[in-house]
Enzyme design. Structure first.
Site, mmCIF file in Angstrom:
data_model
loop_
_atom_site.group_PDB
_atom_site.id
_atom_site.type_symbol
_atom_site.label_atom_id
_atom_site.label_comp_id
_atom_site.label_asym_id
_atom_site.label_seq_id
_atom_site.Cartn_x
_atom_site.Cartn_y
_atom_site.Cartn_z
ATOM 1 N N VAL A 278 24.317 -20.682 -4.950
ATOM 2 C CA VAL A 278 23.749 -19.706 -4.020
ATOM 3 C C VAL A 278 24.740 -18.600 -3.680
ATOM 4 O O VAL A 278 25.835 -18.866 -3.192
ATOM 5 C CB VAL A 278 23.289 -20.384 -2.712
ATOM 6 C CG1 VAL A 278 22.463 -19.411 -1.889
ATOM 7 C CG2 VAL A 278 22.502 -21.648 -2.998
ATOM 8 N N SER A 279 24.347 -17.370 -3.946
ATOM 9 C CA SER A 279 25.211 -16.210 -3.733
ATOM 10 C C SER A 279 24.697 -15.362 -2.571
ATOM 11 O O SER A 279 23.493 -15.246 -2.376
ATOM 12 C CB SER A 279 25.231 -15.375 -5.014
ATOM 13 O OG SER A 279 25.761 -14.089 -4.755
#
Ligand code: NAG
Ligand code: NAG
Ligand code: NAG
Ligand code: NAG
Length: 703
Positions: A278-279
């Site tokens: 997850v960015s």
């Protein structure tokens, strides 16, 4: 003791409560919160996270903290620490527990102290002790290790001394525009039927605990939301707690009113969760100069430019601030809905076990063959795609993510260090092995084999403390598995949260299906394709033990690495001098005399090396306002608006400068101000001495 307000064992509480009338509402728990500074050396140490050798600190933007929450039901005590570091290693936690033992005996131990790293990529490394994680800092950094050990311990002591009767509320919120999946290709390889159960390819829910004293005084807030603290990218050289750290500062500032950052009583922690894939860089990956879309393999074909993700802001500071405000905003929304949130009640049950991961067995349902397979974990190894880095921080070599075939040249280098056996190669399946870390013994262990598994039940809440970075779907499977185990064994359907990067660090944990795609996360799933399946089995056992209150064997102790010879090649500070005619702390560039809100004021001082003293719990800089003829500190180096840049002018002469900047907030008051700088210098003939200095005064004039 006031019997009416007795907070001992539940049954007794109830009897006493019925017999007398307590002037305040009956509190379900005893609660304590605490915060302490863990900022390590801010100059000349490589940051932990992006593994980029030239990303060395040269100053400070946001100080990093450890935040502790102690919850006690009268019988059992649980401690949750969220610490602003890239990871937490076994030796660091063992050191903290050893220090606590000196003061508190066996009150705090590895059964009930869960330490979770926020995973900021902008703080100095060198404290994990396992070789792979200390490579980029050229070995062990005592200052980094001690700053963390001391700060974490102090935050627990402060929480211990602040314990009062109180209540916990649990609430949820949704944040839609603060995270994206950085390996959607891998996610897409999960079975369609499973993906169909979810609207998004990352988790959007924030789960929050609110701590309120029995007298209604707000004590703290703790929440979990899955996002990498990588808004600050791998070109940043200022120590920072990144998006989640700034969100915590925003919340604390609002609750603590005039207290300086890190000095107020109210403590807010934005803790890590299943953030593996997850960015926060919501604009997504683009080619560096052209701005074109990257290929499916995240390269920019035919062009000598990098593919990396950024956004949503105009630069990394702006992006950090935007993501932080989104997190803070939703957290505050949940906070304000307190009456609609539910109160947590019920006993605490904390279960911990060390597990030697290689060779553990589990079952895996293969959706392709529709067969149940008996599967096993492997000796640690890193795949080729690990060296490619991610779109949050591309690697330095010409590796590509998604690599499932190996390269003879790199194999030669690899085999020189430690060759994987045929058994390793078979066990790791789709992963071509770049580093057979499980077989590397020199100079000491490269990656852990024995990890910590930890699970705590607080009433109807379960916190699953995992020793690494679970991807979105891995986290979902874990929550589902723990929840159904508890339902089957105790007929409760708990709220389950994943607390990321707890106690020990063993890189990533993807699903077996994601693993087949061998993106960075799959390449860094060190115990092989079925790492997750083994964890699901292990945590199911912990879940059952927690609800049935069964005692588990503690498991094998991980080795104490500090006994071995730790390499430390980082050169120490030799000496500092001030240029001829100047003293340390003299201001060489003065701020402008008249400034406005929104302006950036800067000043430069003759400085010593920041490694001479970390200014723990203090500050390298002060922004001061003249009020009734007294100088009052209104901001420090822990504030968002200030930046501290340190620069060696001459290594030979030992001269350096500290540049301080202050972005004047729009709500600043008119008046007389000055900037202070404090530090220490190392005298040529030995010894470290403090100094401080100030700028001339300057005026903020409102129009
Ligand atoms: C990092 O962010 C800065 C803007 O703050 C940008 O100029 C730079 O290209 C980014 N680099 C990477 C590798 O993300
Ligand atoms: C903050 O939350 C409120 C209430 O949900 C919402 O209306 C507003 O748009 C949010 N602001 C930001 C900056 O996200
Ligand atoms: C399922 O089995 C097939 C056939 O043996 C294999 O190719 C595939 O890799 C397996 N899937 C996973 C996720 O292990
Ligand atoms: C690890 O070993 C070192 C050196 O022998 C010792 O000083 C330290 O106390 C040990 N740490 C723990 C947590 O046992």
């Amino acid at each position: 003791m006031d019997l009416r307000c007795y907070h001992g064992p539940k049954a007794l509480q109830l009897i006493l409560f019925m017999a007398f009338t307590c002037p305040v509402a009956l509190a379900a728990y005893n609660i304590g919160v605490g915060i302490a500074d863990v900022t390590g050396p801010v100059a000349e140490i490589v940051f932990m996270g992006y593994a980029k050798i030239d990303q060395k600190g040269s100053g400070l933007h946001l100080r990093t903290f450890a935040r502790t929450f102690i919850i006690d039901d009268g019988t059992e005590r649980f401690v949750f620490v969220s610490v602003e570091s890239a990871m937490i290693g076994h030796d660091l936690r063992a050191e903290v527990l050893q220090r606590l033992r000196k003061t508190f005996g066996n009150l705090y131990n590895d059964q009930n102290v869960m330490i979770s790293a926020t995973h900021t990529h902008s703080s100095p490394g060198g404290y994990n002790l396992y070789m792979l994680f200390d490579l980029t800092t050229f070995g062990y950094m005592k200052q980094s290790f001690n700053a963390l050990a001391t700060g974490i311990t102090l935050s627990i002591e402060r929480a211990h001394n602040a314990v009062v009767p109180g209540k916990i509320y649990i609430g949820h919120g949704e944040i839609l525009d603060a995270n994206i999946n950085r390996s959607p290709l891998a996610y897409m390889n999960n079975p369609q039927s499973e993906r169909d159960k979810y609207q998004y390819n990352v988790d959007k829910i924030m789960t929050q605990l609110q701590f309120i004293a029995a007298d209604d005084r707000p004590l703290g807030v703790l929440n979990w939301f899955a996002v990498h603290p990588t808004s600050m990218n791998n070109t940043n050289k200022l120590v920072s707690s990144d998006n989640v750290g700034y969100a915590a500062v925003l919340f604390e500032k609002q609750m603590n009113r005039n207290a300086l950052v890190g000095k107020g009583e109210f403590v807010a922690a934005f803790a890590s969760s299943n953030l593996g894939d997850v960015s926060p860089n919501t604009r997504g990956p683009k080619c560096e100069f052209s701005g074109d879309e990257c290929t499916a393999q995240y390269t920019c074909p035919g062009k000598n430019e990098m593919c990396f993700a950024s956004g949503p802001g105009k630069d990394m500071f702006d992006s950090t601030s935007i993501i932080a405000h989104k997190l803070f905003n939703e957290s505050m929304n949940i906070w304000n809905r307190r009456d609609r949130n539910s109160e947590l009640t019920g006993p605490i049950s904390s279960v911990h076990r060390y597990v030697k991961m290689p060779g553990q067995k589990a079952e895996f349902y293969n959706h392709t063959t529709e067969q149940l397979e008996e599967v096993e974990t492997c000796l640690p190894a890193m795949g080729y795609s690990f060296a490619a880095g991610t779109t949050d921080g591309p690697g330095s070599f010409s590796f590509q993510q998604g690599t499932t075939t190996s390269n003879p040249m790199w194999n030669l280098v690899r085999d020189f260090v430690a060759a994987p056996t045929n058994e390793d190669i078979k066990c790791h399946g789709a992963k071509p092995i770049l580093l057979a870390t499980g077989r590397m013994r020199l100079p000491y262990q490269w990656q852990p084999k024995t990890i910590s598994t930890h699970l705590v039940m607080i009433g109807e809440l379960v916190i699953v403390g995992v020793p690494g970075e679970f991807t979105t779907m891995s986290g979902r499977r874990m929550r589902e598995s723990v929840s159904s185990a508890m339902q089957a064994n105790a007929h409760i359907r708990p709220t389950v949260v994943i607390a990321g990067l707890c106690n020990t660090y063993s890189d990533y944990i993807t699903t077996p299906e994601e693993y087949q795609i061998q993106r960075y996360e799959g390449a860094s799933t060190i115990f092989g394709p079925h790492t997750l399946d083994v964890y699901l089995k292990q945590y199911k056992e912990l879940a059952i033990a927690a609800v049935t209150r069964t005692k588990l064997e503690p498991g094998p102790q991980p080795p104490n690495l500090s006994k071995e010879h730790l390499i430390s090649l980082q050169p120490p500070v030799i000496y500092d001098t001030s240029p001829w005619g100047w003293k340390f702390g003299d201001c060489v560039t003065q701020p402008e005399e008249f400034v406005l809100p929104g302006d950036i004021v800067t000043a430069t001082f003759v400085a010593g090396h920041p490694q001479n003293n970390l200014m723990t719990g203090e500050s390298f800089l002060t922004i001061e306002k003249l009020i009734d003829n007294r100088w009052i500190v209104i901001a420090t180096d822990a504030d968002w608006e200030t930046r501290f840049y340190w620069k060696r002018i001459s290594v030979f002469l030992g001269t350096s400068h500290a540049k301080i900047s202050w972005a004047i907030p729009s709500d600043a008051q008119s008046g007389t101000y000055r900037i202070g700088h404090k530090g220490f210098y190392r005298y040529v003939l030995g010894g470290v001495y403090g100094y401080h200095g100030y700028t001339n005064t300057f005026q903020i004039k409102l129009q």
